[in-house]
Design a protein around this motif. Structure first.
Motif, PDB file in Angstrom:
ATOM      1  N   SER A  76       0.844  -1.186   0.000  1.00 52.44           N
ATOM      2  CA  SER A  76       0.000   0.000   0.000  1.00 52.44           C
ATOM      3  C   SER A  76       0.884   1.242   0.000  1.00 52.44           C
ATOM      4  CB  SER A  76      -0.907   0.009   1.230  1.00 52.44           C
ATOM      5  OG  SER A  76      -0.154   0.180   2.409  1.00 52.44           O
ATOM      6  N   GLU A  77       0.420   2.305  -0.644  1.00 53.47           N
ATOM      7  CA  GLU A  77       1.220   3.525  -0.734  1.00 53.47           C
ATOM      8  C   GLU A  77       1.594   4.057   0.643  1.00 53.47           C
ATOM      9  OE1 GLU A  77      -0.911   6.274  -3.201  1.00 53.47           O
ATOM     10  OE2 GLU A  77      -0.319   5.253  -5.056  1.00 53.47           O
ATOM     11  N   LEU A  78       0.718   3.912   1.616  1.00 54.59           N
ATOM     12  CA  LEU A  78       0.989   4.442   2.951  1.00 54.59           C
ATOM     13  C   LEU A  78       2.179   3.733   3.587  1.00 54.59           C
ATOM     14  CD1 LEU A  78      -0.222   6.681   4.686  1.00 54.59           C
ATOM     15  CD2 LEU A  78      -1.586   4.955   5.852  1.00 54.59           C
ATOM     16  N   GLU A  79       2.364   2.471   3.265  1.00 53.04           N
ATOM     17  CA  GLU A  79       3.490   1.734   3.838  1.00 53.04           C
ATOM     18  C   GLU A  79       4.834   2.174   3.266  1.00 53.04           C
ATOM     19  OE1 GLU A  79       2.783  -2.487   5.287  1.00 53.04           O
ATOM     20  OE2 GLU A  79       1.472  -2.362   3.545  1.00 53.04           O
ATOM     21  N   PHE A  83       7.236   9.535   5.915  1.00 53.30           N
ATOM     22  CA  PHE A  83       6.847  10.188   7.167  1.00 53.30           C
ATOM     23  C   PHE A  83       6.551   9.149   8.247  1.00 53.30           C
ATOM     24  CE2 PHE A  83       5.855  13.341   3.957  1.00 53.30           C
ATOM     25  CZ  PHE A  83       6.177  14.553   4.562  1.00 53.30           C
ATOM     26  N   PRO A  84       6.725   9.510   9.527  1.00 56.75           N
ATOM     27  CA  PRO A  84       6.354   8.590  10.602  1.00 56.75           C
ATOM     28  C   PRO A  84       4.853   8.348  10.610  1.00 56.75           C
ATOM     29  CG  PRO A  84       6.893  10.757  11.497  1.00 56.75           C
ATOM     30  CD  PRO A  84       7.285  10.779  10.052  1.00 56.75           C
ATOM     31  N   SER A  85       4.445   7.128  10.914  1.00 56.30           N
ATOM     32  CA  SER A  85       3.022   6.801  10.904  1.00 56.30           C
ATOM     33  C   SER A  85       2.275   7.478  12.042  1.00 56.30           C
ATOM     34  CB  SER A  85       2.831   5.284  10.993  1.00 56.30           C
ATOM     35  OG  SER A  85       3.419   4.774  12.177  1.00 56.30           O
ATOM     36  N   THR A  86       2.988   7.784  13.134  1.00 55.86           N
ATOM     37  CA  THR A  86       2.384   8.464  14.283  1.00 55.86           C
ATOM     38  C   THR A  86       3.156   9.738  14.587  1.00 55.86           C
ATOM     39  OG1 THR A  86       1.649   6.363  15.235  1.00 55.86           O
ATOM     40  CG2 THR A  86       1.773   8.245  16.721  1.00 55.86           C
ATOM     41  N   TYR A  87       2.438  10.835  14.784  1.00 60.60           N
ATOM     42  CA  TYR A  87       3.049  12.110  15.141  1.00 60.60           C
ATOM     43  C   TYR A  87       2.423  12.557  16.459  1.00 60.60           C
ATOM     44  CZ  TYR A  87       4.745  16.938  14.605  1.00 60.60           C
ATOM     45  OH  TYR A  87       5.363  18.159  14.788  1.00 60.60           O
ATOM     46  N   THR A  88       3.103  12.240  17.543  1.00 64.99           N
ATOM     47  CA  THR A  88       2.555  12.462  18.881  1.00 64.99           C
ATOM     48  C   THR A  88       2.208  13.918  19.129  1.00 64.99           C
ATOM     49  OG1 THR A  88       3.853  10.596  19.701  1.00 64.99           O
ATOM     50  CG2 THR A  88       2.979  12.113  21.342  1.00 64.99           C
ATOM     51  N   GLN A 114      -1.011   9.111  10.631  1.00 64.48           N
ATOM     52  CA  GLN A 114      -0.904   9.418   9.214  1.00 64.48           C
ATOM     53  C   GLN A 114      -1.977   8.672   8.421  1.00 64.48           C
ATOM     54  OE1 GLN A 114       2.414   9.378   5.569  1.00 64.48           O
ATOM     55  NE2 GLN A 114       2.833   8.301   7.477  1.00 64.48           N
ATOM     56  N   VAL A 115      -2.662   9.409   7.553  1.00 64.15           N
ATOM     57  CA  VAL A 115      -3.724   8.804   6.751  1.00 64.15           C
ATOM     58  C   VAL A 115      -3.457   8.905   5.249  1.00 64.15           C
ATOM     59  CG1 VAL A 115      -5.501   9.151   8.508  1.00 64.15           C
ATOM     60  CG2 VAL A 115      -5.098  10.940   6.792  1.00 64.15           C
ATOM     61  N   TYR A 116      -2.457   9.728   4.867  1.00 64.23           N
ATOM     62  CA  TYR A 116      -2.215   9.910   3.431  1.00 64.23           C
ATOM     63  C   TYR A 116      -0.857  10.573   3.249  1.00 64.23           C
ATOM     64  CZ  TYR A 116      -3.789  10.464  -1.446  1.00 64.23           C
ATOM     65  OH  TYR A 116      -3.943  10.348  -2.807  1.00 64.23           O
ATOM     66  N   TRP A 117      -0.253  10.384   2.074  1.00 66.51           N
ATOM     67  CA  TRP A 117       0.974  11.117   1.745  1.00 66.51           C
ATOM     68  C   TRP A 117       1.134  11.170   0.233  1.00 66.51           C
ATOM     69  CZ3 TRP A 117       5.845   9.928  -0.533  1.00 66.51           C
ATOM     70  CH2 TRP A 117       5.955   8.622  -1.030  1.00 66.51           C
ATOM     71  N   GLY A 118       2.013  12.042  -0.213  1.00 68.40           N
ATOM     72  CA  GLY A 118       2.276  12.140  -1.644  1.00 68.40           C
ATOM     73  C   GLY A 118       3.438  13.075  -1.930  1.00 68.40           C
ATOM     74  N   ARG A 236      15.622   5.944   7.236  1.00 66.16           N
ATOM     75  CA  ARG A 236      14.945   6.531   8.392  1.00 66.16           C
ATOM     76  C   ARG A 236      13.765   7.389   7.931  1.00 66.16           C
ATOM     77  NH1 ARG A 236      19.880   9.231   7.850  1.00 66.16           N
ATOM     78  NH2 ARG A 236      19.714  11.448   7.300  1.00 66.16           N
ATOM     79  N   LYS A 237      12.879   7.698   8.870  1.00 67.93           N
ATOM     80  CA  LYS A 237      11.721   8.523   8.572  1.00 67.93           C
ATOM     81  C   LYS A 237      12.080  10.011   8.683  1.00 67.93           C
ATOM     82  CE  LYS A 237       8.798   5.126   8.027  1.00 67.93           C
ATOM     83  NZ  LYS A 237       8.191   4.854   6.707  1.00 67.93           N
ATOM     84  N   ILE A 238      11.263  10.848   8.049  1.00 76.65           N
ATOM     85  CA  ILE A 238      11.434  12.291   8.152  1.00 76.65           C
ATOM     86  C   ILE A 238      11.259  12.713   9.611  1.00 76.65           C
ATOM     87  CG2 ILE A 238      10.388  14.510   7.531  1.00 76.65           C
ATOM     88  CD1 ILE A 238       9.626  13.205   4.833  1.00 76.65           C
ATOM     89  N   ALA A 239      12.158  13.536  10.111  1.00 72.84           N
ATOM     90  CA  ALA A 239      12.083  14.017  11.495  1.00 72.84           C
ATOM     91  C   ALA A 239      11.137  15.219  11.560  1.00 72.84           C
ATOM     92  CB  ALA A 239      13.467  14.400  11.997  1.00 72.84           C
ATOM     93  N   LEU A 240      10.067  15.088  12.338  1.00 64.45           N
ATOM     94  CA  LEU A 240       9.107  16.169  12.516  1.00 64.45           C
ATOM     95  C   LEU A 240       9.382  16.903  13.826  1.00 64.45           C
ATOM     96  CD1 LEU A 240       5.841  14.333  11.374  1.00 64.45           C
ATOM     97  CD2 LEU A 240       7.389  15.758  10.007  1.00 64.45           C
ATOM     98  N   PRO A 241       8.960  18.159  13.956  1.00 62.44           N
ATOM     99  CA  PRO A 241       9.216  18.921  15.187  1.00 62.44           C
ATOM    100  C   PRO A 241       8.647  18.213  16.422  1.00 62.44           C
ATOM    101  CG  PRO A 241       8.400  20.363  13.450  1.00 62.44           C
ATOM    102  CD  PRO A 241       8.239  18.963  12.942  1.00 62.44           C
ATOM    103  N   ASP A 242       9.388  18.250  17.517  1.00 61.44           N
ATOM    104  CA  ASP A 242       8.926  17.619  18.753  1.00 61.44           C
ATOM    105  C   ASP A 242       7.674  18.297  19.285  1.00 61.44           C
ATOM    106  OD1 ASP A 242      11.015  15.814  18.709  1.00 61.44           O
ATOM    107  OD2 ASP A 242      12.310  17.056  19.940  1.00 61.44           O
ATOM    108  N   VAL A 243       7.547  19.588  19.014  1.00 64.89           N
ATOM    109  CA  VAL A 243       6.385  20.360  19.435  1.00 64.89           C
ATOM    110  C   VAL A 243       5.749  20.977  18.195  1.00 64.89           C
ATOM    111  CG1 VAL A 243       5.555  22.298  20.816  1.00 64.89           C
ATOM    112  CG2 VAL A 243       7.430  20.868  21.666  1.00 64.89           C
ATOM    113  N   LEU A 244       4.450  20.827  18.032  1.00 64.46           N
ATOM    114  CA  LEU A 244       3.758  21.402  16.891  1.00 64.46           C
ATOM    115  C   LEU A 244       3.860  22.918  16.961  1.00 64.46           C
ATOM    116  CD1 LEU A 244       2.044  20.418  14.462  1.00 64.46           C
ATOM    117  CD2 LEU A 244       0.026  20.854  15.863  1.00 64.46           C
TER     118      LEU A 244
END
Length: 250
Positions: A76-79, A83-88, A114-118, A236-244
């Motif tokens: 599946s494209e999502l796999e 990006f990380p599947s969960t962004y706390t 995560q529900v979608y990416w592109g 590795r996955k893309i690193a997202l900010p620890d705080v939104l």
């Protein structure tokens, strides 16, 4: 043929696998010979659709790339998302769009999942897309570009009202090429158009409720190799900010 092998673990919470074999995914970076330029002779429609995302280029431009990122397992494209599947940090946010300019990719999250990416094509070097936090404002099924009356921008969703910047369908050549808007594949632009929440205005035309938040991260390293064509990127996955980031005022 140049082959580079990378192994990435299946992200937790991703959609069910289509291939029930080994859950790891190998990616190879190919330099296709001229005889293999016609990708339809090698790949089916769903495979080309995934190649569009992995290589940040629409089907027309895939044929022109000097090298291709190709997975050994077609799931599946999502796999295959970088990006990380969960962004706390976004676990309390109903909907969130993130654009990572260094990766030329976007992801959609619902309550941190995560529900979608592109892929995207953001602003060219002379017209960069500004990083920061914005919101989806208003949308139009189709709109004529203010730069050229010959350019039709389908599935248009504005995120910067002052500058007239938006997500919309347009060519993805495999690198940043827009005039500061965020270009998407047609199917991805339609998905964002239907999924995103627009702003609401009061009777005086003033902002009442902002639309879906949009976080645009970083800037593209012009003059350097595309990062998704390296072993380090897929390891590795893309690193997202620890705080939104806090929501920016318009």
């Amino acid at each position: 043929l140049l082959v580079l092998l990378i192994v990435a673990s299946r992200p937790a919470g991703a959609m069910p696998v289509l291939d029930q074999g080994d859950l790891s995914i190998d990616y190879r970076i190919e330099k296709p010979p001229e005889a293999n330029r016609d990708l339809t002779s090698r790949f089916g429609g769903p495979e080309i659709a995934l190649l569009e995302k992995l290589n940040r280029a629409d089907a027309k431009h895939l044929q022109r790339l000097a090298q291709l990122v190709v997975p050994s397992a077609w799931r599946s494209e999502l796999e295959h998302s970088p990006f990380p599947s969960t962004y706390t940090a976004a676990s309390a946010t109903p909907k969130l769009l993130i654009v990572d300019q260094p990766s030329q990719a976007f992801a959609a999250y619902e309550y941190g999942q995560q529900v979608y990416w592109g892929p995207v094509s953001s602003g060219r070097q002379a017209k960069p897309t500004p990083s920061g936090i914005y919101h989806l404002n208003w949308r139009a099924r189709s709109r004529t570009s203010t730069l050229s009356g010959e350019w039709r921008l389908n599935w248009y969703f504005n995120f910067h009202n002052t500058r007239g910047l938006a997500f919309h369908e347009f060519d993805l050549p495999g690198f940043p090429q827009s005039h500061a808007c965020v270009r998407l594949l047609s199917r991805d632009a339609e998905w964002v158009y239907k999924w995103g929440q627009s702003w609401t205005l009061d009777s005086k035309g003033q902002l009442s409720t902002p639309g879906t938040p949009v976080v645009i991260l970083g800037s593209y390293a012009f003059g350097s190799p595309a990062p998704w064509q390296s072993t380090e990127y897929w390891a590795r996955k893309i690193a997202l900010p620890d705080v939104l980031p806090g929501q920016q005022q318009r």
